[in-house]
Each structure stands twice: as C-alpha cells, then as structure tokens.
Design an enzyme around this catalytic site. Structure first.
Site, PDB file in Angstrom:
ATOM      1  N   SER A 281      35.174  65.392   7.848  1.00 52.75           N
ATOM      2  CA  SER A 281      36.019  64.388   8.477  1.00 52.75           C
ATOM      3  C   SER A 281      35.426  62.992   8.390  1.00 52.75           C
ATOM      4  O   SER A 281      36.179  62.011   8.332  1.00 52.75           O
ATOM      5  CB  SER A 281      36.270  64.754   9.944  1.00 52.75           C
ATOM      6  OG  SER A 281      36.973  65.976  10.042  1.00 52.75           O
ATOM      7  N   HIS A 346      33.987  61.626  13.193  1.00 50.89           N
ATOM      8  CA  HIS A 346      35.264  60.988  12.862  1.00 50.89           C
ATOM      9  C   HIS A 346      35.172  59.476  13.074  1.00 50.89           C
ATOM     10  O   HIS A 346      35.614  58.684  12.225  1.00 50.89           O
ATOM     11  CB  HIS A 346      36.382  61.542  13.749  1.00 50.89           C
ATOM     12  CG  HIS A 346      36.629  63.012  13.590  1.00 50.89           C
ATOM     13  ND1 HIS A 346      35.726  63.967  14.014  1.00 50.89           N
ATOM     14  CD2 HIS A 346      37.683  63.692  13.066  1.00 50.89           C
ATOM     15  CE1 HIS A 346      36.221  65.178  13.772  1.00 50.89           C
ATOM     16  NE2 HIS A 346      37.397  65.042  13.187  1.00 50.89           N
TER      17      HIS A 346
END
Length: 407
Positions: A281, A346
């Site tokens: 991610s 993230h």
C-alpha cells in the site's frame, strides 16, 4: 529515407497545433545529439543555409528548410519547429537546438516556442485524428489519461515505441501475487491470512523486534493481509501504475513506488512502533495520490473521460482500503501481545506521492535536477529517512518500549 529517425507509427494528420498552455522543457547537455547518420544528414541541409558555419540561420531560411524537407519529419515535431521559428525574437535558429529536438529531446530553447509560437498555429487536436490502429488508439488513450498538455500528448504519441514495455509494475505485481498464493497454500488460508498464528514467522514482513534486518523495510510489500488486501492493491497498481510507467518510464515510476514503500515502513517504525507492517500500500498510495494530485492541479488540461467520477471511485477505493487497515490494526489480535499490521504505511506513501511523485509527473521529459522543488522535496525525504534510521537505533531503547516478542 534511410537517414530518417525510426517512428513507432505513422500519424494520420498533417502538422498539428501545439497546445496553448505553457510548458517547461528540459535542458540538454551538448552531447545529447542524433545518431551520426541522421545528424550528418540534417547538418548537410542546415549548412546549405549557413555557408559561414556560424551555427545559426535566419528564421526565414529555417522555414524554407522545413518547407522543403518537412515531409521527412514527424508532423508533431514539425509543428514544434514551426512554433520555434514563429516565436524566435532574435530572428535566427541555432543548429544545436534543432538537433536536440530531432534527437527526441526538448530543451529550454523551445520554451518561447511553446509560450508564443504555438498560439499562432491552428489545427485539430490528437483526439480528433481518425483512421488509427488499435495500438495507436491505446497509446493515445494513455496519453490523455496521464498528460495534461496537448503538446506533450502528441509528443508521447509519436515517440512511444513500447521498448521497453512497462515491465516494473507488471513484474512487481506478478511477484506479489506469487508470494500470496504460496503463503495461501502453506497457511491453508487466503482470506485474512494475517490472523494465522504462523503468519508473522515469514522472513519478509516488517516486525519491530526484527527491525535491524534492513531488507524487511522493503520486502514487506510481498506479504498481504489477505486476498481483499492484495486484490485492491493489484488493481490500483495495474490501472494507474502501468499507464504512468508507459509515459514516464520505469526509472521514475519505480523510484516513486520504492520511495513510498520505504517511507511507509519507516513511518510505521516512528509513529506506530509496536506494530508490524505488510502489503504494498505504501508504493500504491504513492503512485495513486501523485496521479490524483496531478489531475487536480491540471484539471482544465486533463482530458480523460469521466475524470470527476473516476477520481471519486479511486478515492472511495483508497478510503475503503485505508479504513480496512485501521479496523484491522485495532481489532483484537489473534497472537497477543503483538498487534495486527499498522496502517501508517498508507500515509507514508501518500506523503511521497504528493511531494516527489507530483514533481515527477508534472515534469514529463524534463530534467528533474533543474527543478528547485525536486531538490527541496528530495532533501526533505532524505532528512526523514536519516531521522527514521537514528530513531530506530536510539529511540526504542530510550523510550523503554515494551515490544511484542519476536515471532
């Protein structure tokens, strides 16, 4: 003719107008020139109008040269040369500028051509060209998906050869899927693999107790929490990463991706010190956030279809994935006292995307080292990496954290 540069495909239109938007063009070193045969050919033509070998000819003679031999040029290159002739305030053209353009490179010498000369040329846009093959339509589609300026889209359309192909994003995706399938077979679990007691024993994921094993800050991307985690990352990688790599090249896109991956694991080690981290991610969010930010910053120039709807869908998908990661992080762990993987990777990827990533995507075919913001954001990134390294060396012992036991 034999000396002409190879083109990936023939354009179906005559000389096409450059866009009315200003663009920054890269500075070339003097050694960036054509292959010898082609350069000699154009040098001989240029010398016919420059008997004194000054390296310059008047714009009138230059236009005459283009009129006589313009059929040997790609039409989209011809339009930039015409714009250069129209905009030159000194009334003369430098041979080296001409060679730089012909060698598929662009320099600051063409800035005035883009700012002034292109406004005087009028013809249809690349999107209006007809009679294109399937591959030509695909390349045109990618150009409109990623580039905000018409002159860049035409340039890319004429210069793209699919050699090399977008190998980085495809390779990294295949490897991630292969590792996931292998772990699924070993653990006999494909959904929420992260809840399996043996999951943390893998040598690839990042674990705070094993942070001295430096490879884990990068190899954690090959481990995913489950098929729901892998699936969304793979879809975003292919739908966004492959077109970006086709336009900007493997070197630049792999840099953004890897920088996001490293920033993600380091962000976890600084802000969520007791948690492991898995998944790609960090790299995916770096690419997607850079692409979305580039669209927003060049909203009027981006001509991709349904861009508002597609941006909304991308943001919903990213928010769903981020929400899943936050929920999983605070969900009771099946292997206490070690928590589930962190979601901070993230955010680390997003920060790379909206800084370094945006600079790269906004500077198509330009030298990044000539961009002040590039050096500013690169310096900030390096400072963060160095800070995180020292943090990992000293902070854990100074803070006397109670870390989960090693797997």
């Amino acid at each position: 003719m034999g000396e002409r540069l190879p083109e990936p495909h023939a354009s179906s239109s005559p000389a096409v107008a450059a866009s009315s938007e200003a663009e920054e063009i890269e500075v070339l070193d003097s050694e960036d020139v054509l292959p010898m045969a082609a350069e000699d050919h154009w040098k001989a033509l240029f010398d016919q109008f420059d008997p004194d070998n000054t390296g310059y000819i008047s714009t009138e003679k230059f236009r005459s040269l283009l009129q006589r031999h313009g059929s040997e040029l790609d039409p989209h290159k011809l339009e930039v040369l015409l714009a250069l002739a129209d905009s030159n305030s000194e009334g003369r053209i430098c041979y080296q500028d001409f060679v730089n353009l012909m060698s598929n490179k662009r320099s600051n010498s063409f800035r005035q051509a883009i700012l002034q000369g292109n406004r005087r040329l009028c013809s249809k846009a690349l999107l209006e060209e007809t009679g294109l093959s399937l591959s030509q339509r695909l390349i045109r589609h990618v150009a409109y998906e990623t580039l905000p300026r018409e002159i860049d889209r035409k340039w890319y359309y004429d210069s793209y050869t699919c050699c090399p192909p977008p190998w980085f994003m495809i390779t990294i995706t295949i490897v991630e899927v292969a590792f996931f399938l292998y772990n699924g077979v070993v653990l006999d679990r494909f959904v929420l693999q992260v809840t399996h007691p043996l999951y943390l024993k893998n040598a690839l994921l990042y674990h705070p107790q094993l942070r001295a094993q430096a490879w884990r800050y990068l190899t954690y991307i090959f481990m995913h929490a489950g098929i729901e985690h892998l699936g969304l990352n793979v879809v975003l990688q292919l739908l966004v990463g492959v077109p970006l790599e086709m336009v900007h090249g493997a070197a630049r896109i792999s840099f953004v991706y890897v920088a996001g991956v490293v920033a993600g694991s380091l962000a976890v080690s600084v802000a969520d010190m007791t948690a492991p981290v898995v998944g790609s991610s960090g790299g995916v969010y770096a690419l997607v956030s850079a692409h979305l930010a580039n669209i927003v910053m060049n909203w009027s120039g981006m001509k991709c279809q349904f861009k508002l709807l597609r941006m909304a869908v991308a943001l919903v998908c990213m928010s769903f994935e981020f929400g899943r990661a936050v929920w999983l992080r605070f969900h009771p762990s099946v292997y206490p006292p070690c928590p589930h993987p962190s979601f901070m990777a993230h955010l680390g990827g997003v920060m790379v995307g909206i800084t370094l990533g945006v600079i790269i995507l906004r500077n198509y075919e330009q030298r990044l080292q000539d961009q002040t913001l590039w050096w500013i954001f690169l310096s900030i990134y390096v400072i963060f990496v160095l800070f995180a390294i020292f943090w990992n060396i000293f902070a854990y012992s100074l803070l006397d954290l109670k870390l989960p036991p090693p797997p």
